[in-house]
Design a protein around this motif. Structure first.
Motif, PDB file in Angstrom:
ATOM      1  N   GLY A 144       0.803  -1.218   0.000  1.00 10.92           N
ATOM      2  CA  GLY A 144       0.000   0.000   0.000  1.00 10.92           C
ATOM      3  C   GLY A 144       0.830   1.260   0.000  1.00 10.92           C
ATOM      4  N   THR A 145       0.306   2.286   0.647  1.00  9.49           N
ATOM      5  CA  THR A 145       0.939   3.595   0.734  1.00  9.49           C
ATOM      6  C   THR A 145       0.911   4.052   2.181  1.00  9.49           C
ATOM      7  OG1 THR A 145       0.209   4.164  -1.495  1.00  9.49           O
ATOM      8  CG2 THR A 145       0.802   5.996  -0.068  1.00  9.49           C
ATOM      9  N   LEU A 146       2.014   4.604   2.644  1.00  9.84           N
ATOM     10  CA  LEU A 146       2.059   5.185   3.984  1.00  9.84           C
ATOM     11  C   LEU A 146       1.716   6.655   3.843  1.00  9.84           C
ATOM     12  CD1 LEU A 146       2.686   4.783   6.996  1.00  9.84           C
ATOM     13  CD2 LEU A 146       5.043   5.440   6.466  1.00  9.84           C
ATOM     14  N   ARG A 147       0.684   7.103   4.539  1.00 13.83           N
ATOM     15  CA  ARG A 147       0.235   8.490   4.460  1.00 13.83           C
ATOM     16  C   ARG A 147       0.449   9.164   5.813  1.00 13.83           C
ATOM     17  NH1 ARG A 147      -1.985   8.605  -0.447  1.00 13.83           N
ATOM     18  NH2 ARG A 147      -3.008   6.724  -1.200  1.00 13.83           N
ATOM     19  N   VAL A 148       1.001  10.374   5.759  1.00 11.91           N
ATOM     20  CA  VAL A 148       1.322  11.147   6.958  1.00 11.91           C
ATOM     21  C   VAL A 148       0.714  12.529   6.812  1.00 11.91           C
ATOM     22  CG1 VAL A 148       3.207  12.161   8.303  1.00 11.91           C
ATOM     23  CG2 VAL A 148       3.458   9.868   7.343  1.00 11.91           C
ATOM     24  N   ALA A 149       0.146  13.051   7.885  1.00 10.44           N
ATOM     25  CA  ALA A 149      -0.430  14.401   7.873  1.00 10.44           C
ATOM     26  C   ALA A 149      -0.003  15.153   9.124  1.00 10.44           C
ATOM     27  CB  ALA A 149      -1.952  14.336   7.797  1.00 10.44           C
ATOM     28  N   VAL A 150       0.157  16.467   8.973  1.00  4.59           N
ATOM     29  CA  VAL A 150       0.523  17.347  10.079  1.00  4.59           C
ATOM     30  C   VAL A 150      -0.606  18.351  10.236  1.00  4.59           C
ATOM     31  CG1 VAL A 150       2.208  19.023  10.926  1.00  4.59           C
ATOM     32  CG2 VAL A 150       2.978  17.043   9.595  1.00  4.59           C
ATOM     33  N   CYS A 151      -1.205  18.378  11.441  1.00 14.86           N
ATOM     34  CA  CYS A 151      -2.396  19.192  11.682  1.00 14.86           C
ATOM     35  C   CYS A 151      -2.183  20.191  12.811  1.00 14.86           C
ATOM     36  CB  CYS A 151      -3.576  18.302  12.086  1.00 14.86           C
ATOM     37  SG  CYS A 151      -4.016  17.078  10.871  1.00 14.86           S
ATOM     38  N   ASP A 152      -2.788  21.346  12.655  1.00 17.15           N
ATOM     39  CA  ASP A 152      -2.837  22.299  13.759  1.00 17.15           C
ATOM     40  C   ASP A 152      -4.115  22.035  14.558  1.00 17.15           C
ATOM     41  OD1 ASP A 152      -4.820  23.318  12.089  1.00 17.15           O
ATOM     42  OD2 ASP A 152      -3.722  25.145  11.617  1.00 17.15           O
ATOM     43  N   ARG A 153      -4.290  22.733  15.636  1.00 14.55           N
ATOM     44  CA  ARG A 153      -5.433  22.510  16.528  1.00 14.55           C
ATOM     45  C   ARG A 153      -6.771  22.689  15.799  1.00 14.55           C
ATOM     46  NH1 ARG A 153      -5.055  22.539  21.707  1.00 14.55           N
ATOM     47  NH2 ARG A 153      -3.196  23.836  21.732  1.00 14.55           N
ATOM     48  N   GLU A 154      -6.873  23.725  14.985  1.00 16.44           N
ATOM     49  CA  GLU A 154      -8.153  24.039  14.335  1.00 16.44           C
ATOM     50  C   GLU A 154      -8.556  23.007  13.285  1.00 16.44           C
ATOM     51  OE1 GLU A 154      -5.653  26.492  14.629  1.00 16.44           O
ATOM     52  OE2 GLU A 154      -6.622  27.120  16.488  1.00 16.44           O
ATOM     53  N   ARG A 155      -7.572  22.396  12.610  1.00 20.26           N
ATOM     54  CA  ARG A 155      -7.889  21.462  11.522  1.00 20.26           C
ATOM     55  C   ARG A 155      -7.575  20.019  11.874  1.00 20.26           C
ATOM     56  NH1 ARG A 155      -5.084  25.318   7.126  1.00 20.26           N
ATOM     57  NH2 ARG A 155      -3.788  25.686   8.956  1.00 20.26           N
ATOM     58  N   TYR A 156      -7.367  19.745  13.140  1.00 18.61           N
ATOM     59  CA  TYR A 156      -7.032  18.396  13.594  1.00 18.61           C
ATOM     60  C   TYR A 156      -8.125  17.412  13.185  1.00 18.61           C
ATOM     61  CZ  TYR A 156      -5.835  14.674  16.928  1.00 18.61           C
ATOM     62  OH  TYR A 156      -5.497  13.471  17.509  1.00 18.61           O
TER      63      TYR A 156
ATOM     64  N   SER B  96       0.966  17.302   4.271  1.00 16.75           N
ATOM     65  CA  SER B  96       0.868  15.853   4.187  1.00 16.75           C
ATOM     66  C   SER B  96       1.883  15.309   3.192  1.00 16.75           C
ATOM     67  CB  SER B  96      -0.544  15.431   3.778  1.00 16.75           C
ATOM     68  OG  SER B  96      -0.842  15.917   2.480  1.00 16.75           O
ATOM     69  N   ALA B  97       2.118  14.015   3.294  1.00 15.47           N
ATOM     70  CA  ALA B  97       3.020  13.329   2.373  1.00 15.47           C
ATOM     71  C   ALA B  97       2.589  11.875   2.284  1.00 15.47           C
ATOM     72  CB  ALA B  97       4.462  13.428   2.852  1.00 15.47           C
ATOM     73  N   SER B  98       2.865  11.263   1.154  1.00 11.39           N
ATOM     74  CA  SER B  98       2.586   9.847   0.934  1.00 11.39           C
ATOM     75  C   SER B  98       3.832   9.210   0.341  1.00 11.39           C
ATOM     76  CB  SER B  98       1.422   9.670  -0.041  1.00 11.39           C
ATOM     77  OG  SER B  98       0.265  10.273   0.457  1.00 11.39           O
ATOM     78  N   VAL B  99       4.183   8.042   0.862  1.00 12.59           N
ATOM     79  CA  VAL B  99       5.370   7.344   0.367  1.00 12.59           C
ATOM     80  C   VAL B  99       5.089   5.852   0.273  1.00 12.59           C
ATOM     81  CG1 VAL B  99       6.963   9.057   1.348  1.00 12.59           C
ATOM     82  CG2 VAL B  99       6.394   7.002   2.649  1.00 12.59           C
ATOM     83  N   ALA B 100       5.897   5.158  -0.519  1.00  8.70           N
ATOM     84  CA  ALA B 100       5.864   3.701  -0.555  1.00  8.70           C
ATOM     85  C   ALA B 100       6.502   3.217   0.743  1.00  8.70           C
ATOM     86  CB  ALA B 100       6.629   3.185  -1.757  1.00  8.70           C
TER      87      ALA B 100
ATOM     88  N   ALA C  82      -0.427   9.203  11.085  1.00  5.29           N
ATOM     89  CA  ALA C  82       0.038   8.345   9.999  1.00  5.29           C
ATOM     90  C   ALA C  82      -0.872   7.132   9.907  1.00  5.29           C
ATOM     91  CB  ALA C  82       1.474   7.906  10.248  1.00  5.29           C
ATOM     92  N   TYR C  83      -1.053   6.640   8.692  1.00  8.20           N
ATOM     93  CA  TYR C  83      -1.751   5.368   8.514  1.00  8.20           C
ATOM     94  C   TYR C  83      -1.261   4.693   7.260  1.00  8.20           C
ATOM     95  CZ  TYR C  83      -5.028   7.150   4.946  1.00  8.20           C
ATOM     96  OH  TYR C  83      -5.587   7.668   3.798  1.00  8.20           O
ATOM     97  N   GLN C  84      -1.385   3.368   7.254  1.00  8.53           N
ATOM     98  CA  GLN C  84      -0.971   2.593   6.099  1.00  8.53           C
ATOM     99  C   GLN C  84      -2.214   2.270   5.285  1.00  8.53           C
ATOM    100  OE1 GLN C  84       1.822  -0.457   6.875  1.00  8.53           O
ATOM    101  NE2 GLN C  84       2.109  -0.891   4.709  1.00  8.53           N
ATOM    102  N   ASP C  85      -2.287   2.884   4.119  1.00  5.29           N
ATOM    103  CA  ASP C  85      -3.427   2.733   3.217  1.00  5.29           C
ATOM    104  C   ASP C  85      -3.203   1.482   2.373  1.00  5.29           C
ATOM    105  OD1 ASP C  85      -5.624   3.125   1.616  1.00  5.29           O
ATOM    106  OD2 ASP C  85      -4.937   5.019   0.759  1.00  5.29           O
TER     107      ASP C  85
END
Length: 137
Positions: free
Chosen positions: A36-48, A55-59, A81-84
């Motif tokens: 799959g794809t490893l997906r990572v996101a960085v959120c501030d308090r308002e958009r958590y 965000s970024a996605s990598v193999a 992070a989650y593994q899609d």
């Protein structure tokens, strides 16, 4: 004097915007599978847990995968992070809402019933590089 002002203006125009306040987050994700794809996101308090601004996605690499996000403004952020596994760009859940794909949060935050609160996953990002370890569950 006029030449000095012109020189200063040209020098300032040549500098990259935000360079002095740009930070990097190095997300070290463990318990990663190879598919799959490893997906990572960085959120501030308002958009958590909504639309995170970075965000970024990598193999994925089995075991541990490092994802680097650059040009993050210093401040308080939560990293997810989650593994899609099926690459449908969403964290799949079963019929009662429990995730069926591996996921994790910065500071290894775990919510009691649902995702952790922002404060539980929040990390302080400063100029330079901040390491955010996340273990997928």
């Amino acid at each position: 004097m006029r030449h000095l002002l012109l020189s200063c203006a040209l020098l300032l125009a040549a500098l990259p915007l935000g360079a002095a306040n740009a930070a990097t987050i190095e997300v070290r994700v463990t318990n990663v599978g190879a598919k799959g794809t490893l997906r990572v996101a960085v959120c501030d308090r308002e958009r958590y847990l909504k639309t995170c601004p970075y965000s970024a996605s990598v193999a994925p690499q089995a075991g541990q995968t490092t994802v680097t996000l650059k040009d993050i403004p210093p401040g308080t952020w939560a990293v997810l992070a989650y593994q899609d596994g099926n690459e449908n760009r969403q964290l799949d859940r079963n019929f009662i809402g429990i995730p069926t794909e591996n996921y994790g949060f910065s500071r290894d935050a775990v919510g009691r019933f649902g995702p952790p609160e922002f404060e539980e996953a929040a990390i302080e990002v400063r100029d330079g590089t901040t390491v955010a370890p996340i273990a997928l569950h």
